[in-house]
Motif scaffolding. Structure first.
Motif, PDB file in Angstrom:
ATOM      1  N   MET A   1     -25.357 -10.317 -46.381  1.00  0.00           N
ATOM      2  CA  MET A   1     -25.847 -10.217 -45.003  1.00  0.00           C
ATOM      3  C   MET A   1     -24.737  -9.697 -44.077  1.00  0.00           C
ATOM      4  SD  MET A   1     -27.424 -13.262 -42.708  1.00  0.00           S
ATOM      5  CE  MET A   1     -28.609 -12.831 -41.473  1.00  0.00           C
ATOM      6  N   ILE A   2     -25.013  -8.617 -43.339  1.00  0.00           N
ATOM      7  CA  ILE A   2     -23.977  -8.045 -42.460  1.00  0.00           C
ATOM      8  C   ILE A   2     -24.258  -8.443 -41.006  1.00  0.00           C
ATOM      9  CG2 ILE A   2     -22.978  -5.891 -41.569  1.00  0.00           C
ATOM     10  CD1 ILE A   2     -23.378  -4.767 -44.384  1.00  0.00           C
ATOM     11  N   ILE A   3     -23.271  -9.097 -40.399  1.00  0.00           N
ATOM     12  CA  ILE A   3     -23.444  -9.595 -39.027  1.00  0.00           C
ATOM     13  C   ILE A   3     -22.481  -8.888 -38.077  1.00  0.00           C
ATOM     14  CG2 ILE A   3     -23.395 -11.648 -37.539  1.00  0.00           C
ATOM     15  CD1 ILE A   3     -24.076 -13.339 -39.969  1.00  0.00           C
ATOM     16  N   LEU A   4     -23.034  -8.417 -36.960  1.00  0.00           N
ATOM     17  CA  LEU A   4     -22.198  -7.879 -35.878  1.00  0.00           C
ATOM     18  C   LEU A   4     -21.894  -9.032 -34.926  1.00  0.00           C
ATOM     19  CD1 LEU A   4     -20.983  -5.670 -33.950  1.00  0.00           C
ATOM     20  CD2 LEU A   4     -23.295  -5.395 -33.026  1.00  0.00           C
ATOM     21  N   GLY A   5     -20.616  -9.378 -34.784  1.00  0.00           N
ATOM     22  CA  GLY A   5     -20.205 -10.449 -33.867  1.00  0.00           C
ATOM     23  C   GLY A   5     -19.733  -9.847 -32.559  1.00  0.00           C
ATOM     24  N   ILE A   6     -20.045 -10.522 -31.448  1.00  0.00           N
ATOM     25  CA  ILE A   6     -19.599 -10.070 -30.122  1.00  0.00           C
ATOM     26  C   ILE A   6     -19.029 -11.263 -29.381  1.00  0.00           C
ATOM     27  CG2 ILE A   6     -20.337  -9.114 -27.890  1.00  0.00           C
ATOM     28  CD1 ILE A   6     -22.526  -7.569 -29.381  1.00  0.00           C
ATOM     29  N   GLU A   7     -17.795 -11.111 -28.863  1.00  0.00           N
ATOM     30  CA  GLU A   7     -17.137 -12.210 -28.137  1.00  0.00           C
ATOM     31  C   GLU A   7     -16.637 -11.680 -26.790  1.00  0.00           C
ATOM     32  OE1 GLU A   7     -15.969 -15.399 -27.886  1.00  0.00           O
ATOM     33  OE2 GLU A   7     -14.469 -14.760 -26.410  1.00  0.00           O
ATOM     34  N   THR A   8     -17.124 -12.285 -25.694  1.00  0.00           N
ATOM     35  CA  THR A   8     -16.694 -11.859 -24.355  1.00  0.00           C
ATOM     36  C   THR A   8     -16.533 -13.074 -23.429  1.00  0.00           C
ATOM     37  OG1 THR A   8     -18.938 -11.622 -23.459  1.00  0.00           O
ATOM     38  CG2 THR A   8     -18.021  -9.682 -24.538  1.00  0.00           C
ATOM     39  N   SER A   9     -15.973 -14.182 -23.934  1.00  0.00           N
ATOM     40  CA  SER A   9     -15.980 -15.407 -23.111  1.00  0.00           C
ATOM     41  C   SER A   9     -14.937 -15.422 -21.997  1.00  0.00           C
ATOM     42  CB  SER A   9     -15.800 -16.636 -23.997  1.00  0.00           C
ATOM     43  OG  SER A   9     -14.511 -16.632 -24.564  1.00  0.00           O
ATOM     44  N   CYS A  10     -13.866 -14.617 -22.140  1.00  0.00           N
ATOM     45  CA  CYS A  10     -12.814 -14.674 -21.107  1.00  0.00           C
ATOM     46  C   CYS A  10     -12.266 -13.264 -20.841  1.00  0.00           C
ATOM     47  CB  CYS A  10     -11.733 -15.658 -21.555  1.00  0.00           C
ATOM     48  SG  CYS A  10     -10.544 -16.035 -20.276  1.00  0.00           S
ATOM     49  N   ASP A  11     -11.006 -13.005 -21.211  1.00  0.00           N
ATOM     50  CA  ASP A  11     -10.420 -11.695 -20.907  1.00  0.00           C
ATOM     51  C   ASP A  11     -10.304 -10.799 -22.138  1.00  0.00           C
ATOM     52  OD1 ASP A  11      -8.547 -13.426 -21.944  1.00  0.00           O
ATOM     53  OD2 ASP A  11      -6.868 -12.607 -20.808  1.00  0.00           O
ATOM     54  N   GLU A  12     -10.840 -11.251 -23.286  1.00  0.00           N
ATOM     55  CA  GLU A  12     -10.864 -10.390 -24.467  1.00  0.00           C
ATOM     56  C   GLU A  12     -12.289  -9.909 -24.716  1.00  0.00           C
ATOM     57  OE1 GLU A  12      -8.801 -13.308 -25.442  1.00  0.00           O
ATOM     58  OE2 GLU A  12      -6.924 -12.156 -25.373  1.00  0.00           O
ATOM     59  N   THR A  13     -12.412  -8.625 -25.067  1.00  0.00           N
ATOM     60  CA  THR A  13     -13.702  -8.076 -25.492  1.00  0.00           C
ATOM     61  C   THR A  13     -13.538  -7.785 -26.971  1.00  0.00           C
ATOM     62  OG1 THR A  13     -13.734  -6.901 -23.383  1.00  0.00           O
ATOM     63  CG2 THR A  13     -15.428  -6.296 -24.989  1.00  0.00           C
ATOM     64  N   SER A  14     -14.349  -8.431 -27.800  1.00  0.00           N
ATOM     65  CA  SER A  14     -14.163  -8.245 -29.238  1.00  0.00           C
ATOM     66  C   SER A  14     -15.494  -8.012 -29.948  1.00  0.00           C
ATOM     67  CB  SER A  14     -13.445  -9.462 -29.825  1.00  0.00           C
ATOM     68  OG  SER A  14     -13.262  -9.309 -31.212  1.00  0.00           O
ATOM     69  N   ALA A  15     -15.448  -7.173 -30.974  1.00  0.00           N
ATOM     70  CA  ALA A  15     -16.616  -6.950 -31.838  1.00  0.00           C
ATOM     71  C   ALA A  15     -16.126  -6.912 -33.278  1.00  0.00           C
ATOM     72  CB  ALA A  15     -17.302  -5.637 -31.478  1.00  0.00           C
ATOM     73  N   ALA A  16     -16.917  -7.495 -34.184  1.00  0.00           N
ATOM     74  CA  ALA A  16     -16.511  -7.554 -35.594  1.00  0.00           C
ATOM     75  C   ALA A  16     -17.727  -7.384 -36.492  1.00  0.00           C
ATOM     76  CB  ALA A  16     -15.846  -8.889 -35.888  1.00  0.00           C
TER      77      ALA A  16
END
Ligand code: KG4
Ligand code: ZN
Length: 328
Positions: A1-16
């Motif tokens: 299973m391939i999951i795109l993660g998105i994190e934007t809770s503070c001052d970092e913008t991240s995708a994995a």
């Protein structure tokens, strides 16, 4: 299973892109840190504007690096909270819109719980365990029965540990974020007589760091504006020793109370080498196995969001499009 993660809770913008919960295909992190530096802390409006600017290129880069086409992802996982309202909204709105457009499910993930999944990206961890989160926004102990059940055992009643590091650094005239700079200074300390202690609380697994921060302020003020390099190294060392002694003691107490020999660590402060050393020494004596995240997964990142989502989605399915952010 391939999951795109998105994190934007503070001052970092991240995708994995993460395959089957632990195989990280890509993990891209863009930070607006330099925009906040002159203010000595994160400015929420600036952080959310940067999120808006960075999110699309960060997601595209993550897909490109993983050599994955958008149609090949099975699930979108996004941080729902806690964090800054404006920043969280950008990530959640992006995830919802993408989910709607490509007809793939999405799931909202708790940021603090995901920090405790970060060590599982590089090693096998079998719950139950005690989890300790030491970050810029949180200091909490959990009993984790499995990756779906996080029971809070204790938390900070005032400042988070990373926040205390940042404030102590600011008091000594250092840049933001101060954690790594305080660690560096403490390493240079030789024979200082300065000592600090953390406040005592009725609930044995709670934390308090505002008193020690004020003690540092009084110490610096007592020097009448003439703080030497030697003073700085002594203060940094005494502060760091006191807060880590407190955190290590309470983590072992939590393991004892839950009768577990496994302790999992997450959050930005976990990159501090003195912290790791103190925890390892105490754990060795008490025959406790410690699981640290790899250094690139200590700070905020989307790989931990996608990793935890794999377990949650399998048991509970996706979130509804009506899902809201949970800033606190
Ligand atoms: O986990 P994180 O990215 O943020 C939150 O989710 O809140 O952690 C950031 C925090 C900052 O307060 C920073 O000063 C601290 O982690 N930090 C450190 C070190 N590296 C980062 N604190 C102490 N020693 C370090 N080496
Ligand atoms: Zn975090």
């Amino acid at each position: 299973m391939i999951i795109l993660g998105i994190e934007t809770s503070c001052d970092e913008t991240s995708a994995a892109l993460v395959k089957n919960g632990s195989y990280v295909l890509s993990n891209i992190v863009a930070s607006s840190l330099k925009l906040h530096r002159k203010y000595g802390g994160v400015i929420p409006e600036i952080a959310s504007r940067a999120q808006l600017e960075y999110i699309q290129p960060v997601v595209s880069t993550a897909l490109k690096e993983a050599k994955i086409k958008i149609k090949d992802i099975d699930l979108i996982a996004v941080t729902k909270g806690p964090g800054l309202g404006g920043s969280l909204l950008i990530g959640l709105s992006f995830a919802k819109a993408l989910s709607f457009a490509i007809k793939k499910p999405f799931i909202g993930i708790d940021h603090i719980q995901a920090h405790l999944y970060a060590p599982a990206l590089s090693q096998k961890i079998k719950p139950p365990f005690v989890g300790l989160v030491v970050s810029g926004g949180h200091t909490s102990l959990f009993f984790v029965k499995n990756f779906l059940s996080f029971k809070l055992l204790g938390h900070t009643v005032d400042d988070a540990i990373g926040e205390a590091f940042d404030k102590v650094a600011k008091i000594m005239g250092l840049a933001y974020p101060g954690g790594p700079l305080v660690e560096k200074l403490a390493r240079r300390c030789k024979n200082s007589k300065i000592r600090f202690t953390c406040g005592r609380l009725d609930r044995k697994l709670d934390f308090s760091f505002s008193g020690i921060k004020t003690a540092v302020l009084y110490k610096v003020n007592s020097l009448n504006g003439k703080i030497s390099f030697r003073d700085k190294t002594g203060i940094a060392h005494a502060f760091q020793e006191a807060v880590f002694d407190d955190v290590v003691k309470k983590s072992l107490l939590a393991c004892e109370s839950k009768k577990t020999k496994r302790l999992v660590i997450g959050g930005g402060v976990a990159s501090n080498m003195r912290f790791r050393q103190k925890l390892m020494q105490a754990a060795l004596k008490n025959r406790i196995k410690i699981y640290f995240p790899e250094h690139n997964y200590c700070l905020d990142n989307a790989a931990m969001i996608a990793g935890l989502a794999y377990h949650l989605y399998k048991k509970m399915g996706g979130s509804k499009l009506s899902m809201q952010i949970e800033p606190t």
